[in-house]
Design an enzyme around this catalytic site. Sequence first.
Site, PDB file in Angstrom:
ATOM      1  N   ASP A  75       0.878  -1.176   0.000  1.00 44.65           N
ATOM      2  CA  ASP A  75       0.000   0.000   0.000  1.00 44.65           C
ATOM      3  C   ASP A  75       0.915   1.225   0.000  1.00 44.65           C
ATOM      4  O   ASP A  75       2.085   1.137   0.379  1.00 44.65           O
ATOM      5  CB  ASP A  75      -0.898   0.017   1.248  1.00 44.65           C
ATOM      6  CG  ASP A  75      -2.155   0.848   1.068  1.00 44.65           C
ATOM      7  OD1 ASP A  75      -3.258   0.265   1.031  1.00 44.65           O
ATOM      8  OD2 ASP A  75      -2.047   2.087   0.969  1.00 44.65           O
ATOM      9  N   ASP A 124      -9.942   1.100  -3.945  1.00 37.29           N
ATOM     10  CA  ASP A 124     -10.796   2.238  -4.293  1.00 37.29           C
ATOM     11  C   ASP A 124     -11.407   1.961  -5.672  1.00 37.29           C
ATOM     12  O   ASP A 124     -10.669   1.607  -6.603  1.00 37.29           O
ATOM     13  CB  ASP A 124      -9.951   3.518  -4.352  1.00 37.29           C
ATOM     14  CG  ASP A 124      -9.190   3.741  -3.050  1.00 37.29           C
ATOM     15  OD1 ASP A 124      -9.794   4.220  -2.087  1.00 37.29           O
ATOM     16  OD2 ASP A 124      -7.989   3.394  -3.004  1.00 37.29           O
ATOM     17  N   TYR A 201     -10.664  -3.846   7.675  1.00 38.42           N
ATOM     18  CA  TYR A 201     -11.146  -2.599   8.287  1.00 38.42           C
ATOM     19  C   TYR A 201     -12.273  -1.979   7.457  1.00 38.42           C
ATOM     20  O   TYR A 201     -13.341  -1.648   7.974  1.00 38.42           O
ATOM     21  CB  TYR A 201      -9.952  -1.649   8.408  1.00 38.42           C
ATOM     22  CG  TYR A 201     -10.277  -0.301   8.965  1.00 38.42           C
ATOM     23  CD1 TYR A 201     -10.529  -0.130  10.324  1.00 38.42           C
ATOM     24  CD2 TYR A 201     -10.321   0.825   8.143  1.00 38.42           C
ATOM     25  CE1 TYR A 201     -10.824   1.122  10.844  1.00 38.42           C
ATOM     26  CE2 TYR A 201     -10.614   2.078   8.652  1.00 38.42           C
ATOM     27  CZ  TYR A 201     -10.865   2.217  10.003  1.00 38.42           C
ATOM     28  OH  TYR A 201     -11.160   3.444  10.508  1.00 38.42           O
TER      29      TYR A 201
HETATM   30  C1  LIG Z   1     -10.385   1.486   0.547  1.00 37.52           C
HETATM   31  S1  LIG Z   1      -8.785   1.199   1.130  1.00 37.52           S
HETATM   32  C2  LIG Z   1      -8.841  -0.540   1.562  1.00 37.52           C
HETATM   33  C3  LIG Z   1      -7.783  -0.923   2.556  1.00 37.52           C
HETATM   34  C4  LIG Z   1      -7.869  -2.355   3.085  1.00 37.52           C
HETATM   35  N1  LIG Z   1      -7.651  -3.319   2.033  1.00 37.52           N
HETATM   36  C5  LIG Z   1      -9.179  -2.624   3.774  1.00 37.52           C
HETATM   37  O1  LIG Z   1     -10.026  -3.317   3.184  1.00 37.52           O
HETATM   38  O2  LIG Z   1      -9.361  -2.143   4.902  1.00 37.52           O
HETATM   39  C6  LIG Z   1      -7.852   1.186  -0.368  1.00 37.52           C
HETATM   40  C7  LIG Z   1      -6.360   1.221  -0.175  1.00 37.52           C
HETATM   41  O3  LIG Z   1      -5.739   1.111  -1.438  1.00 37.52           O
HETATM   42  C8  LIG Z   1      -4.575   1.899  -1.453  1.00 37.52           C
HETATM   43  N2  LIG Z   1      -4.238   2.177  -2.868  1.00 37.52           N
HETATM   44  C9  LIG Z   1      -5.107   2.519  -3.851  1.00 37.52           C
HETATM   45  N3  LIG Z   1      -4.456   2.655  -5.025  1.00 37.52           N
HETATM   46  C10 LIG Z   1      -3.144   2.389  -4.758  1.00 37.52           C
HETATM   47  C11 LIG Z   1      -1.961   2.348  -5.555  1.00 37.52           C
HETATM   48  N4  LIG Z   1      -1.992   2.612  -6.865  1.00 37.52           N
HETATM   49  N5  LIG Z   1      -0.793   2.035  -4.957  1.00 37.52           N
HETATM   50  C12 LIG Z   1      -0.735   1.766  -3.623  1.00 37.52           C
HETATM   51  N6  LIG Z   1      -1.828   1.784  -2.819  1.00 37.52           N
HETATM   52  C13 LIG Z   1      -3.006   2.082  -3.378  1.00 37.52           C
HETATM   53  C14 LIG Z   1      -4.939   3.116  -0.646  1.00 37.52           C
HETATM   54  O4  LIG Z   1      -3.789   3.740  -0.117  1.00 37.52           O
HETATM   55  C15 LIG Z   1      -5.833   2.503   0.435  1.00 37.52           C
HETATM   56  O5  LIG Z   1      -5.126   2.201   1.619  1.00 37.52           O
END
Ligand SMILES: C[S@@+](CC[C@H](N)C(=O)[O-])C[C@H]1O[C@@H](n2cnc3c(N)ncnc32)[C@H](O)[C@@H]1O
Length: 220
Positions: A75, A124, A201
């Site tokens: 992440d 996302d 989470y």
């Molecule tokens: C909605 S959160 C989900 C986090 C975790 N998987 C959960 O379900 O609690 C989406 C995560 O994807 C990460 N993320 C999205 N696009 C990314 C990218 N291109 N590179 C690294 N991290 C990314 C964001 O930083 C974020 O922490």
Amino acid sequence: MSKGKLEKFNELAAMANIFEDGTPIPTEPKGFEMGWHREYFKNDNPIVLELACGKGDYAVALAEKYPDKNFIGVDIKGNRIWVGGAKALEKDLKNVLFLRTYIDKIEHFFEPNSISEIWITFPDPYLKKSKARKRLTSPLFLERYKKILKKDGIVQLKTDSNELFEYTIEGLDEKKITPIKVVQNVYKEDHGMDQLFIQTYYEKMHLEDGRSIKYVSFRL
Ligand SMILES: C[S@@+](CC[C@H](N)C(=O)[O-])C[C@H]1O[C@@H](n2cnc3c(N)ncnc32)[C@H](O)[C@@H]1O
């Protein structure tokens, strides 16, 4: 930056199970020497990635469940990764580490044909069409995963987003890929997969909002 966030950022560098890239996306691979994770794990066990891992709920829970596999949570958000790293240290798990980088650069950190499984947990959805390239199941990202996955390696997506789910299934269809398993509602269907009951989470928040949780797995 809040004090808590700043403290976590300072601690990240000192945590043995967190590796940080932190450079802007380069045009050429650079940063870690390939094999960096093997030095940490000190074995050749299968490597499983959790992409968009946030606090690393899957990486940590699966590492506890499968001591004969290695897990790497990826992440860009350092304060979230800190939580996963701290949990793994507290549980004394030697088979999980975290990599803080953009997933856009994922093939810079792993040799071709070296990854056994990829989990993408609640990424996302980037609903605006103009942002479609950022979706972690866009054709661009799937090509990146294909490079590092073993031939029989699998990708598993768990999401609450109908739009991202449909987009992913349609993308597979365009590539003439038949999914291995499709689950429209993890908590209503009999899928026989224990792993799907690990809750992240974000998943907990989506469940509180009454959203249904979907899952698809496939090979590339
Ligand atoms: C909605 S959160 C989900 C986090 C975790 N998987 C959960 O379900 O609690 C989406 C995560 O994807 C990460 N993320 C999205 N696009 C990314 C990218 N291109 N590179 C690294 N991290 C990314 C964001 O930083 C974020 O922490």
